[in-house]
Design a protein around this motif. Sequence first.
Motif, PDB file in Angstrom:
ATOM      1  N   CYS A   1      25.324  31.235  39.553  1.00  0.00           N
ATOM      2  CA  CYS A   1      24.314  31.286  40.307  1.00  0.00           C
ATOM      3  C   CYS A   1      25.527  30.946  41.237  1.00  0.00           C
ATOM      4  CB  CYS A   1      22.955  30.919  40.371  1.00  0.00           C
ATOM      5  SG  CYS A   1      22.066  31.099  42.554  1.00  0.00           S
ATOM      6  N   ALA A   2      25.830  31.397  42.341  1.00  0.00           N
ATOM      7  CA  ALA A   2      26.422  30.769  43.605  1.00  0.00           C
ATOM      8  C   ALA A   2      25.369  30.820  44.990  1.00  0.00           C
ATOM      9  CB  ALA A   2      27.522  32.307  43.399  1.00  0.00           C
ATOM     10  N   LEU A   3      26.117  29.707  45.761  1.00  0.00           N
ATOM     11  CA  LEU A   3      25.378  29.536  46.958  1.00  0.00           C
ATOM     12  C   LEU A   3      26.146  29.832  48.245  1.00  0.00           C
ATOM     13  CD1 LEU A   3      22.484  27.116  45.538  1.00  0.00           C
ATOM     14  CD2 LEU A   3      22.357  29.084  46.243  1.00  0.00           C
ATOM     15  N   VAL A   4      25.717  30.546  48.893  1.00  0.00           N
ATOM     16  CA  VAL A   4      26.670  30.706  50.612  1.00  0.00           C
ATOM     17  C   VAL A   4      26.220  30.757  52.065  1.00  0.00           C
ATOM     18  CG1 VAL A   4      28.843  31.673  49.051  1.00  0.00           C
ATOM     19  CG2 VAL A   4      27.305  32.852  50.105  1.00  0.00           C
TER      20      VAL A   4
ATOM     21  N   THR B   1      15.117  34.328  37.662  1.00  0.00           N
ATOM     22  CA  THR B   1      15.298  33.301  36.876  1.00  0.00           C
ATOM     23  C   THR B   1      16.089  32.543  37.765  1.00  0.00           C
ATOM     24  OG1 THR B   1      15.392  33.976  35.010  1.00  0.00           O
ATOM     25  CG2 THR B   1      15.874  31.848  34.850  1.00  0.00           C
ATOM     26  N   ALA B   2      17.053  33.079  38.432  1.00  0.00           N
ATOM     27  CA  ALA B   2      18.243  32.169  39.222  1.00  0.00           C
ATOM     28  C   ALA B   2      17.328  31.746  40.462  1.00  0.00           C
ATOM     29  CB  ALA B   2      19.089  33.035  40.314  1.00  0.00           C
ATOM     30  N   VAL B   3      16.084  32.834  41.595  1.00  0.00           N
ATOM     31  CA  VAL B   3      15.857  32.239  42.416  1.00  0.00           C
ATOM     32  C   VAL B   3      14.141  31.193  41.989  1.00  0.00           C
ATOM     33  CG1 VAL B   3      13.417  33.045  44.161  1.00  0.00           C
ATOM     34  CG2 VAL B   3      15.827  34.785  43.674  1.00  0.00           C
ATOM     35  N   GLN B   4      13.351  30.887  41.287  1.00  0.00           N
ATOM     36  CA  GLN B   4      13.497  30.049  40.358  1.00  0.00           C
ATOM     37  C   GLN B   4      13.488  28.859  40.478  1.00  0.00           C
ATOM     38  OE1 GLN B   4      11.275  30.656  36.423  1.00  0.00           O
ATOM     39  NE2 GLN B   4       9.865  29.055  36.742  1.00  0.00           N
ATOM     40  N   ARG B   5      15.080  28.619  40.219  1.00  0.00           N
ATOM     41  CA  ARG B   5      16.076  27.670  39.563  1.00  0.00           C
ATOM     42  C   ARG B   5      15.938  26.625  40.868  1.00  0.00           C
ATOM     43  NH1 ARG B   5      20.070  26.138  36.316  1.00  0.00           N
ATOM     44  NH2 ARG B   5      18.865  26.885  34.735  1.00  0.00           N
TER      45      ARG B   5
ATOM     46  N   LEU C   1      20.849  20.813  47.021  1.00  0.00           N
ATOM     47  CA  LEU C   1      21.391  21.911  47.229  1.00  0.00           C
ATOM     48  C   LEU C   1      21.598  22.915  48.351  1.00  0.00           C
ATOM     49  CD1 LEU C   1      21.932  23.750  44.178  1.00  0.00           C
ATOM     50  CD2 LEU C   1      19.294  24.978  44.270  1.00  0.00           C
ATOM     51  N   PRO C   2      20.350  23.694  49.171  1.00  0.00           N
ATOM     52  CA  PRO C   2      20.193  23.825  50.255  1.00  0.00           C
ATOM     53  C   PRO C   2      21.554  23.518  51.079  1.00  0.00           C
ATOM     54  CG  PRO C   2      17.732  23.157  49.296  1.00  0.00           C
ATOM     55  CD  PRO C   2      18.424  22.850  48.855  1.00  0.00           C
TER      56      PRO C   2
END
Length: 225
Positions: A98-101, A134-138, A148-149
Amino acid sequence: MKDADAPTILCTVDVVLLTLQQGSLHVALLRRERAPFAGVLALPGGYIHAQDDADAQASAARVLRDKAGLQSPYLEQLATFSGPVRDPRGWSVAVVYCALVPPEVLVQAADRITLVAVDGLPPLPFDHRQIIDTAVQRVRSKSQYSSLPVHLCAEPFTLPQLQSVYEAVLGEPINKVSFRRKVDELAMLEAVPGALQTGGAHRPAQLYRVRPAFRQRLSLSARGL
């Protein structure tokens, strides 16, 4: 001893790249160039290159770089998805990251990716819908208690801007006092000296950034979670 009749197992990596657009979580999809499902939107993914990749995370980073032209500062191992029916080519194992940008980072990849709201996904190939869910729930679960945000918010930012990012991820409003208390407890931010956001009807707001040491800890702790 190797069983000569044993089928070949496909080993790949997939990346769920999440960002914010119009106040809601979106996922980056690419149109597949080859069969199966050629021309269909899917998660960025590819085979692990045993001769080049040091580990699965290196594979995921390479997939993002080669297929989307992106380098994510946050790349967390999500889960492993496997089985005989998830891929029509045969028994397969996918190590998913999972990547967040921030949205600003995706400007350079606008001609390669399609951003789709996670709450309005089209039909997807393989088990990519399950992977995204699954990623969104995590992410939503971890956002209730962690920093994290911040990876979805371009620096520098004001506290109201950061709060709006948290609210977009969680999908619900947050009490301002409780949010400020949690930010203080996490001790993750530092004020940018002399930097204020001006304009509008409100008084100038202090601009913040993530403490360098804290960001380094986040980067290290993201591996293998």
